[in-house]
Design an enzyme around this catalytic site. Structure first.
Site, short mmCIF file in Angstrom:
data_model
loop_
_atom_site.label_atom_id
_atom_site.label_comp_id
_atom_site.label_asym_id
_atom_site.label_seq_id
_atom_site.Cartn_x
_atom_site.Cartn_y
_atom_site.Cartn_z
N CYS A 4 32.40 50.48 30.44
CA CYS A 4 31.50 51.37 29.69
C CYS A 4 31.18 50.73 28.34
CB CYS A 4 32.16 52.74 29.52
SG CYS A 4 31.28 53.80 28.37
N ASP A 30 21.62 53.06 16.49
CA ASP A 30 21.06 52.76 17.81
C ASP A 30 20.41 51.37 17.77
OD1 ASP A 30 20.09 54.72 20.41
OD2 ASP A 30 19.07 52.80 20.14
N HIS A 46 36.37 58.74 26.68
CA HIS A 46 35.25 58.63 27.62
C HIS A 46 35.00 59.98 28.30
CE1 HIS A 46 32.44 56.62 30.36
NE2 HIS A 46 32.90 57.49 31.26
N ASN A 87 20.91 63.63 25.96
CA ASN A 87 20.30 63.46 27.27
C ASN A 87 21.39 63.52 28.33
OD1 ASN A 87 17.74 63.04 26.09
ND2 ASN A 87 18.19 60.87 25.78
N HIS A 100 26.80 61.08 24.35
CA HIS A 100 26.41 60.67 23.00
C HIS A 100 25.34 61.62 22.49
CE1 HIS A 100 24.10 58.44 26.04
NE2 HIS A 100 23.06 58.57 25.23
N HIS A 102 22.20 61.76 19.80
CA HIS A 102 21.28 61.01 18.95
C HIS A 102 21.02 61.84 17.70
CE1 HIS A 102 19.69 58.34 22.33
NE2 HIS A 102 20.20 59.33 23.03
P1 5GP Z 1 20.35 57.64 26.33
O1 5GP Z 1 19.04 57.12 26.86
O2 5GP Z 1 21.48 57.41 27.31
O3 5GP Z 1 20.31 59.04 25.83
O4 5GP Z 1 20.65 56.77 25.05
C1 5GP Z 1 21.30 55.55 25.06
C2 5GP Z 1 20.98 54.89 23.75
O5 5GP Z 1 21.91 53.84 23.56
C3 5GP Z 1 19.58 54.27 23.68
O6 5GP Z 1 18.87 54.85 22.60
C4 5GP Z 1 19.85 52.79 23.47
O7 5GP Z 1 18.95 52.19 22.59
C5 5GP Z 1 21.27 52.77 22.92
N1 5GP Z 1 22.06 51.61 23.26
C6 5GP Z 1 22.22 51.06 24.51
N2 5GP Z 1 23.05 50.02 24.46
C7 5GP Z 1 23.43 49.89 23.15
C8 5GP Z 1 24.29 48.98 22.47
O8 5GP Z 1 24.89 48.08 23.04
N3 5GP Z 1 24.44 49.16 21.12
C9 5GP Z 1 23.79 50.16 20.45
N4 5GP Z 1 24.00 50.25 19.13
N5 5GP Z 1 22.98 51.05 21.07
C10 5GP Z 1 22.80 50.90 22.39
ZN ZN Z 2 32.93 55.25 27.86
#
Ligand code: 5GP
Ligand code: ZN
Length: 114
Positions: A4, A30, A46, A87, A100, A102
């Site tokens: 993960c 992000d 997790h 989400n 997570h 945002h």
């Molecule tokens: P989701 O689409 O699952 O709600 O959001 C996942 C978020 O994680 C996205 O906005 C994406 O840009 C961010 N993200 C994905 N991989 C990484 C990473 O390795 N580092 C950081 N800082 N953000 C990440």
């Molecule tokens: Zn995790």
């Protein structure tokens, strides 16, 4: 969870731009920001998604909102406003299977979301 990416960020196996950390949660910028302020707040434990919140781990979610409140004040966005997004699952647009939140701010955000 060994595979993960957010567990790896929490364990410092993957570098991230950390803006807050305590023993329960970590907040980092992000990688692909959608607004001038775009921070992700996650529990270190997790939890796959909102579907897996229960009586035993829900204190972490409450704590995340306390942290967001503090971050909003520290970042000076508490007066102008901000959005908190979670989400869940495929239709919700979840791409990382570690819960997570945002924290988005710094511009007028639109509603409804796309
Ligand atoms: P989701 O689409 O699952 O709600 O959001 C996942 C978020 O994680 C996205 O906005 C994406 O840009 C961010 N993200 C994905 N991989 C990484 C990473 O390795 N580092 C950081 N800082 N953000 C990440
Ligand atoms: Zn995790």
């Amino acid at each position: 969870m060994t595979d993960c990416i957010f567990c790896k960020i929490a364990n410092k196996e993957i570098q991230s731009n950390i803006v807050y950390e305590d023993h329960k949660v970590i907040a980092f910028k992000d990688l692909n920001p959608q607004s001038p302020v775009h921070i992700l707040v996650i529990p270190k434990e997790h939890i796959e998604s909102t579907n897996y919140i229960n009586e035993d781990n829900s204190h972490l979610i409450g704590h995340i909102f306390v942290v967001i409140n503090k971050l909003a004040k520290d970042l000076g966005i508490h007066q102008e406003g901000y959005r908190i997004v979670n989400n869940c699952g495929e239709n919700g647009g979840q791409t990382v299977s570690h819960i997570h939140f945002h924290l988005l701010a710094g511009r007028q955000l639109l509603w409804p979301p796309g």
